[in-house]
Design a protein around this motif. Structure first.
Motif, PDB file in Angstrom:
ATOM      1  N   UNK B 174       5.250  18.197  24.266  1.00  0.00           N
ATOM      2  CA  UNK B 174       3.877  18.298  23.771  1.00  0.00           C
ATOM      3  C   UNK B 174       3.835  18.112  22.256  1.00  0.00           C
ATOM      4  N   UNK B 175       4.696  18.816  21.562  1.00  0.00           N
ATOM      5  CA  UNK B 175       4.710  18.724  20.100  1.00  0.00           C
ATOM      6  C   UNK B 175       5.169  17.341  19.652  1.00  0.00           C
ATOM      7  N   UNK B 177       4.681  14.597  21.194  1.00  0.00           N
ATOM      8  CA  UNK B 177       3.582  13.653  21.391  1.00  0.00           C
ATOM      9  C   UNK B 177       2.594  13.734  20.222  1.00  0.00           C
ATOM     10  N   UNK B 178       2.334  14.948  19.787  1.00  0.00           N
ATOM     11  CA  UNK B 178       1.442  15.126  18.634  1.00  0.00           C
ATOM     12  C   UNK B 178       2.013  14.373  17.431  1.00  0.00           C
ATOM     13  N   UNK B 181       1.939  10.453  18.053  1.00  0.00           N
ATOM     14  CA  UNK B 181       0.581   9.927  17.931  1.00  0.00           C
ATOM     15  C   UNK B 181       0.122   9.961  16.478  1.00  0.00           C
ATOM     16  N   UNK B 182       0.560  10.962  15.763  1.00  0.00           N
ATOM     17  CA  UNK B 182       0.132  11.084  14.380  1.00  0.00           C
ATOM     18  C   UNK B 182       0.742  10.045  13.455  1.00  0.00           C
TER      19      UNK B 182
END
Lengths: 188, 188
Positions: B174-175, B177-178, B181-182
């Motif tokens: 999850x982290x 992916x953040x 994406x960032x």
DNA sequence: TACCTAACCGGATTGACAATCCGTTTCTCG
DNA sequence: CGAGAAACGGATTGTCAATCCGGTTAGGTA
């Protein structure tokens, strides 16, 4: 107990000023012995006011914490949910850069031995931030699957990342953009 | 110097094993006196092998560092530049979670008093990662304005963020992916 | 095997620092 | 002004990092 004796209040203030200057000059160790020496008072006095390094740290962080609460208030009042998130996270991030003591306090979990002031501020922040984030989630602006805690951790992580570089303040907006883009919902 | 005396080699290995176990059980303090006691040898012996806590730390991190170099190698060989970045960052992140000693080493800047092994690994990593990132930048997959160093810091920040939660491994993807994406370019 | 020397071992010791404890001093209120 | 509560100060104790050097051992040589 609300009003300290005059000399006690004076010493407490002097101590906080001394500690603040130490932190400002890059020394976050806050060795209580050393603080006593610099403030020109006995070790016992220091330990009575702040039984532990952490107590002193939390007292130092109090104004920064208040500033973040202000920011969170602002965030919750803004019309656009996503803008609210931006305001909230920027405030949280900037205060961590401005005050290393605050950064350390906010990154560590709530503990029972925290001073009451800190506990209260932390609770209030959790509630305010929770409202801002809930609204954003509702509107689909926020990526699903990330809890309030996740976001808190990610902001602390971003502050940590900035601290690894030589000029954190110069890169805040860049790193913040990475974070915001990363946590945004696809519908943004 | 290439070959230690038999007893010296034995003690060094025992010491590393003891330290690794300490780290695995959550104690990252690596107090050299304590290590000596647990390994059943004199303090002097410990200090001869590892003059400082950091030297021991770097020795511990060596295998994790090697694993990351492998990952970086893989990343550079992959056809798609962006996939290369994903592989690189995931490897860097996972090793930090798997080995706190490595996390500490990789998050701190290169110093002159580092052990040669570490310096070499760090240099090799910088070069490999640089190639992967340059290619991604070239292809437009990576957001402009982020230096190699920025990305390194951001990964360390993400590891730090994960460490604030109770179950880092459960939230890695999850982290990550953040983060991905960032840092992705808009053309992705 | 017996010896020699360089390399290694061990832990007493030193130094720095956190934290406590209690005799002394200072404030505050009647 | 006097009594008692509150705060002060720093000597002291305990802990841990780090050094130093007399004793021990490995491993090569004859």
């Amino acid at each position: 107990m609300t009003s300290l004796r005059a000399d006690a209040a004076r010493n407490r203030a002097l101590l906080l000023a001394t500690a603040r200057q130490a932190v400002a000059s890059g020394d976050l160790s806050l060795q209580l012995n050393e603080m006593a020496r610099r403030a020109g008072m006995g070790v016992g006095t220091v330990y009575r006011h702040f039984p532990t390094r952490r107590a002193l740290l939390e007292a130092l962080a109090e104004p920064a914490f208040a500033a973040v609460l202000d920011g969170a208030q602002n965030a919750s009042l803004h019309d656009d949910p996503w803008t609210g998130v931006e305001i909230l996270l920027r405030a949280l991030l900037l205060q961590q850069l401005a005050d290393p003591a605050f950064a350390e306090v906010i990154a560590s979990p709530a503990t029972d031995d925290a001073i009451p002031q800190t506990t209260a501020q932390r609770d209030e922040f959790t509630a305010l931030a929770g409202a801002v984030l809930a609204r954003a989630r509702q509107s689909g602006a926020l990526r699903p699957g990330l809890t309030d805690e996740d976001l808190h951790h990610l902001v602390c992580g971003t502050a940590f990342a900035l601290g690894l570089g030589p000029t954190p303040l110069a890169r805040v907006e860049a790193y913040l953009r990475v974070l915001l883009d990363g946590i945004a919902g696809k519908a943004e």
